[in-house]
Write a protein that holds these residues in place. Structure first.
Motif, mmCIF file in Angstrom:
data_model
loop_
_atom_site.group_PDB
_atom_site.id
_atom_site.type_symbol
_atom_site.label_atom_id
_atom_site.label_comp_id
_atom_site.label_asym_id
_atom_site.label_seq_id
_atom_site.Cartn_x
_atom_site.Cartn_y
_atom_site.Cartn_z
ATOM 1 N N THR A 39 0.967 -0.989 0.192
ATOM 2 C CA THR A 39 -0.236 0.097 -0.814
ATOM 3 C C THR A 39 0.998 1.260 0.063
ATOM 4 O OG1 THR A 39 -1.643 -1.418 1.216
ATOM 5 C CG2 THR A 39 -1.530 1.613 1.392
ATOM 6 N N GLU A 40 0.567 2.040 -1.217
ATOM 7 C CA GLU A 40 1.443 3.195 -1.120
ATOM 8 C C GLU A 40 0.810 4.587 0.043
ATOM 9 O OE1 GLU A 40 3.421 4.385 -4.944
ATOM 10 O OE2 GLU A 40 2.306 2.225 -5.570
ATOM 11 N N VAL A 41 1.133 5.860 0.498
ATOM 12 C CA VAL A 41 0.880 6.719 1.141
ATOM 13 C C VAL A 41 1.791 7.682 0.789
ATOM 14 C CG1 VAL A 41 -1.035 5.565 2.888
ATOM 15 C CG2 VAL A 41 1.257 5.946 3.566
ATOM 16 N N ASP A 42 1.083 8.778 1.095
ATOM 17 C CA ASP A 42 2.416 10.236 0.996
ATOM 18 C C ASP A 42 3.015 10.758 2.078
ATOM 19 O OD1 ASP A 42 1.228 10.513 -2.025
ATOM 20 O OD2 ASP A 42 -0.274 11.326 -1.299
ATOM 21 N N ASP A 43 2.429 10.621 3.223
ATOM 22 C CA ASP A 43 3.094 11.183 3.969
ATOM 23 C C ASP A 43 2.770 10.036 5.280
ATOM 24 O OD1 ASP A 43 0.333 11.859 5.862
ATOM 25 O OD2 ASP A 43 0.259 13.422 4.123
ATOM 26 N N PRO A 44 3.603 10.627 6.960
ATOM 27 C CA PRO A 44 3.497 9.439 7.664
ATOM 28 C C PRO A 44 2.033 10.120 8.401
ATOM 29 C CG PRO A 44 5.309 11.765 8.425
ATOM 30 C CD PRO A 44 4.307 11.405 6.497
ATOM 31 N N TYR A 45 1.188 10.811 8.554
ATOM 32 C CA TYR A 45 0.468 10.901 9.293
ATOM 33 C C TYR A 45 -1.170 10.054 8.473
ATOM 34 C CZ TYR A 45 3.143 14.977 10.764
ATOM 35 O OH TYR A 45 3.952 15.452 11.134
ATOM 36 N N GLU A 46 -0.979 10.366 7.258
ATOM 37 C CA GLU A 46 -2.096 8.987 6.408
ATOM 38 C C GLU A 46 -1.374 7.312 6.558
ATOM 39 O OE1 GLU A 46 -3.253 7.810 2.272
ATOM 40 O OE2 GLU A 46 -1.841 9.878 2.573
ATOM 41 N N ALA A 47 -0.794 7.253 6.879
ATOM 42 C CA ALA A 47 0.455 5.969 7.527
ATOM 43 C C ALA A 47 -0.156 5.299 8.827
ATOM 44 C CB ALA A 47 1.628 6.371 6.739
ATOM 45 N N MET A 48 -0.242 6.734 9.418
ATOM 46 C CA MET A 48 -0.962 6.183 10.916
ATOM 47 C C MET A 48 -2.609 6.175 11.209
ATOM 48 S SD MET A 48 2.154 6.233 13.272
ATOM 49 C CE MET A 48 2.012 5.847 15.410
ATOM 50 N N VAL A 49 -2.898 6.476 10.249
ATOM 51 C CA VAL A 49 -4.022 6.349 9.888
ATOM 52 C C VAL A 49 -4.098 5.055 9.583
ATOM 53 C CG1 VAL A 49 -6.324 6.905 9.112
ATOM 54 C CG2 VAL A 49 -4.574 8.821 9.891
ATOM 55 N N HIS A 50 -3.902 4.277 8.699
ATOM 56 C CA HIS A 50 -3.513 3.203 8.327
ATOM 57 C C HIS A 50 -3.609 1.951 9.386
ATOM 58 C CE1 HIS A 50 -4.714 3.399 4.207
ATOM 59 N NE2 HIS A 50 -4.223 4.669 3.815
ATOM 60 N N LEU A 51 -2.358 1.869 9.964
ATOM 61 C CA LEU A 51 -1.484 0.961 10.558
ATOM 62 C C LEU A 51 -2.937 1.649 12.139
ATOM 63 C CD1 LEU A 51 2.433 2.235 10.820
ATOM 64 C CD2 LEU A 51 1.105 -0.022 9.582
ATOM 65 N N CYS A 52 -3.263 2.573 12.785
ATOM 66 C CA CYS A 52 -4.224 2.554 14.158
ATOM 67 C C CYS A 52 -5.380 1.645 13.286
ATOM 68 C CB CYS A 52 -4.115 4.262 14.115
ATOM 69 S SG CYS A 52 -2.925 4.605 14.412
ATOM 70 N N ARG A 53 -5.814 1.875 12.599
ATOM 71 C CA ARG A 53 -7.433 1.410 12.210
ATOM 72 C C ARG A 53 -6.872 -0.017 11.634
ATOM 73 N NH1 ARG A 53 -9.693 5.209 7.383
ATOM 74 N NH2 ARG A 53 -10.548 7.311 8.274
ATOM 75 N N ARG A 54 -5.531 -0.319 11.145
ATOM 76 C CA ARG A 54 -5.966 -2.496 11.644
ATOM 77 C C ARG A 54 -4.862 -2.580 11.978
ATOM 78 N NH1 ARG A 54 -7.908 -3.799 4.913
ATOM 79 N NH2 ARG A 54 -8.394 -5.340 6.293
#
Length: 190
Positions: A39-54
């Motif tokens: 999965t590709e994301v642009d910034d670390p904040y979006e990555a943390m959202v993905h990681l916290c959700r799942r």
């Protein structure tokens, strides 16, 4: 029984690649060649959202150092503390030696190169600095409460609760919990 061995074709895990679009193509190709679902994301904040959700969905995080501010590298320590099963790998390290050293100190596992993942050094997170002040002395036990007035009194004197007899409440957070909260607070980044 024959001596034939079949290759394992199952994916090695799921990875999230964090960085600008131009920085994601090389690590994406390497990981897909290794069998990762990415999965590709642009910034670390979006990555943390993905990681916290799942939290158990991903096993690997790839960070492009060209896409990070130095303050955002604290994400690595947070990932290692909150999601201990996730490995953090770094890419695009050319010209970013200070950021690379900081990322490794915070617990990054290694580097992504054209030929795969290369584990570097120790993956232990540096311990918090030792406190410079001596710990406070322990609280003295509370004195026994004064006896209640006898029933024979005519009630002229009323017993006032003594401030010295009241015990201070125990702290709500330990010193380590408070340090962790202060380190993670969004007000610390500039």
């Amino acid at each position: 029984m024959s001596g034939v061995s079949l290759p394992v074709t199952r994916p090695t895990g799921r990875a999230i690649i964090v960085g600008q679009p131009a920085c994601r193509s090389a690590p994406l190709a390497v990981l897909q060649r290794m069998g990762f679902a990415c999965t590709e994301v642009d910034d670390p904040y979006e990555a943390m959202v993905h990681l916290c959700r799942r939290p158990l969905f991903y096993s690997t995080v790839i960070l492009s150092l060209n896409s990070f501010f130095r303050e955002e590298l604290a994400m690595i320590a947070s990932l290692k503390l909150r999601f201990s099963h996730i490995e953090v790998w770094l890419t695009d390290t050319d010209g970013r030696q200070a950021a690379l050293a900081e990322a490794m100190r915070l617990g990054a596992d290694g580097l992504v190169a054209q030929d795969g993942l290369h584990r570097m050094g120790s993956t232990a997170i540096a311990p918090p600095p030792a406190p410079t002040q001596s710990p406070p002395p322990p609280l003295a036990p509370a004195p026994a409460p004064a006896p209640a007035p006898a029933a024979e009194d005519d009630g002229d004197e009323q017993a006032e609760p003594s401030a010295a007899g009241q015990r201070l409440a125990d702290p709500l957070l330990t010193a380590e919990e408070l340090r962790a909260l202060l380190a993670e607070s969004p007000g610390n980044s500039s």
